[in-house]
Design an enzyme around this catalytic site. Structure first.
Site, PDB file in Angstrom:
ATOM      1  N   SER A  72       0.859  -1.193   0.000  1.00 11.56           N
ATOM      2  CA  SER A  72       0.000   0.000   0.000  1.00 11.56           C
ATOM      3  C   SER A  72       0.891   1.238   0.000  1.00 11.56           C
ATOM      4  CB  SER A  72      -0.942  -0.030   1.207  1.00 11.56           C
ATOM      5  OG  SER A  72      -1.835   1.058   1.187  1.00 11.56           O
ATOM      6  N   THR A  73       0.832   2.047   1.047  1.00  9.24           N
ATOM      7  CA  THR A  73       1.616   3.281   1.091  1.00  9.24           C
ATOM      8  C   THR A  73       3.106   2.998   0.931  1.00  9.24           C
ATOM      9  OG1 THR A  73      -0.013   4.151   2.630  1.00  9.24           O
ATOM     10  CG2 THR A  73       2.060   5.351   2.449  1.00  9.24           C
ATOM     11  N   HIS A 111      -2.785  -1.161  -3.153  1.00  9.29           N
ATOM     12  CA  HIS A 111      -3.905  -0.261  -2.883  1.00  9.29           C
ATOM     13  C   HIS A 111      -3.758   0.999  -3.727  1.00  9.29           C
ATOM     14  CE1 HIS A 111      -4.151  -2.155   1.423  1.00  9.29           C
ATOM     15  NE2 HIS A 111      -4.581  -2.977   0.480  1.00  9.29           N
ATOM     16  N   MET A 129      -0.051   1.081   5.055  1.00  4.82           N
ATOM     17  CA  MET A 129      -0.846   1.441   6.220  1.00  4.82           C
ATOM     18  C   MET A 129      -1.920   0.379   6.456  1.00  4.82           C
ATOM     19  SD  MET A 129      -2.894   5.045   6.691  1.00  4.82           S
ATOM     20  CE  MET A 129      -3.713   4.852   5.099  1.00  4.82           C
ATOM     21  N   ASP A 159      -4.057  -5.081   6.007  1.00  9.63           N
ATOM     22  CA  ASP A 159      -4.520  -5.925   4.912  1.00  9.63           C
ATOM     23  C   ASP A 159      -3.468  -6.964   4.542  1.00  9.63           C
ATOM     24  OD1 ASP A 159      -6.138  -6.885   2.874  1.00  9.63           O
ATOM     25  OD2 ASP A 159      -5.454  -5.385   1.424  1.00  9.63           O
TER      26      ASP A 159
END
Length: 362
Positions: free
Chosen positions: A180-181, A207, A301, A304
């Site tokens: 993600s991030t 993401h 973040m 998940d």
């Protein structure tokens, strides 16, 4: 108090964002109308985090970001147009050192603020505590301090696929990567380190909005020896290929006529982040023996992927978690580590080598 510098050439956007963060109660706010003002505020105000518009006159957001990362590196969240050009510029910004991005709402920002605000505030708070790569642009920072000027960044030649993909053989395994991030630069590092004859297909859940994942796949395809494609329809799984889940939806593994396929599916309301790593891993685990699955959870973040990769590890599958020292945000891999589901913990620069060693050659 968190010091935030809002950089945007639109007076309306500056006012709306200023009111938004003022209402949070724990932000000290400064503004800049363009890149030149931003660089002046960078040293005078010394922000903890910057929101930076991609499209600005005179000095673009990318040019300004380039200067920030050399002169005084700090966490930056890009505000990007939801267009193909905006996606490509945003991916370039993430590679240059921006922590995250938020797509600007279409139409009038003030009318879409109710949907836009929670995402922006959450990402700004996360960015303020994110870890910047300590060596990022280090040589240029030293040169800028010593000489008072910027030097051009070296450009690496693209790496083209060395082999044509082949149909997935019976008993083939899968590598599943969730991030993600901070994910796009991490994917650059890991996927570009894999050889063209890597024996297992790779599935990626990053993401990201749908308008950005096609550009991500195209960019990775130019960097990697493996072929990289965005999954927009049911697609047979083949060796030599990396499959990137389409944004704003989920990707699952299924079987058709006895062969593995990946397909996009509407985002599940049971999962907060999309494309969902948990849903992807669960679908693969339902069809592929655990020993033929390798889960890799990298910077991001939230949590998940941590639950399903822990279950995969407990069932006999293999897992890698990115080490805290290299993760921009050690949320997702940290959750896997703390749950006891990480077989290997490695910095991002070592993950490609670990994957190669953990996957059977045939």
């Amino acid at each position: 108090m968190t010091k935030i510098l809002i950089v945007d050439d639109s007076a309306l956007v500056r006012r709306v964002l200023g009111d938004l963060f003022q209402a949070e109660g724990d932000f000290e706010i400064a503004f800049a109308r363009d890149g030149s003002e931003a660089l002046a505020q960078l040293h005078a105000f010394q922000p903890d985090v910057v929101t930076l518009d991609v499209e600005m006159p005179r000095m673009s957001g990318l040019q300004c970001l380039d200067r920030i990362m050399v002169e005084r590196p700090c966490p930056v969240v890009m505000l990007s147009a939801v267009t193909t050009d905006g996606a490509e510029e945003t991916l370039a910004a993430l590679e240059m050192g921006a922590v995250d991005f938020v797509p600007k709402p279409t139409g009038t920002v003030s009318l879409a603020i109710d949907l836009f605000a929670p995402v922006l505030v959450e990402k700004v708070r996360m960015a303020a505590s994110a870890r910047l790569r300590r060596t990022h642009r280090l040589t240029e920072r030293v040169r800028a301090r010593n000489r008072g000027r910027l030097e051009p960044r070296p450009q690496l030649p693209p790496r083209r696929p060395a082999t044509e993909p082949s149909r997935d053989p019976s008993g083939q395994g899968l590598v599943i990567i969730g991030t993600s991030t901070g994910g796009p630069p991490a994917l650059d590092t890991v996927l570009s380190g894999l050889p063209a004859d890597f024996p297992w297909p790779i599935l990626v859940a990053q993401h990201m909005p749908a308008s950005f994942t096609a550009s991500l796949a195209q960019r990775l395809d130019g960097l990697c020896a493996l072929r990289v494609v965005e999954v927009t329809r049911p697609t047979l799984v083949e060796t030599g290929t990396v499959y990137v889940a389409r944004g704003d939806a989920d990707m699952i593994v299924s079987k058709r006529r006895g062969e593995l396929v990946v397909l996009p599916t509407p985002a599940s309301p049971e999962h907060r982040w999309h494309p969902s790593v948990d849903r992807l891993v669960a679908s693969a685990a339902a069809l592929v023996p655990p020993k033929r699955l390798l889960g890799v959870l990298m910077t991001g973040m939230g949590n998940d992927g941590a639950r399903t990769m822990k279950d995969l590890y407990s069932a006999g599958g293999r897992t890698i978690a990115e080490a805290e020292e290299s993760a921009v945000v050690w949320g997702m891999p940290g959750e896997l580590v703390m749950a006891g589901g990480a077989e290997v913990i490695a910095p991002v620069g070592d993950i490609a080598d670990r994957i190669v060693r953990m996957v059977p050659a045939g």
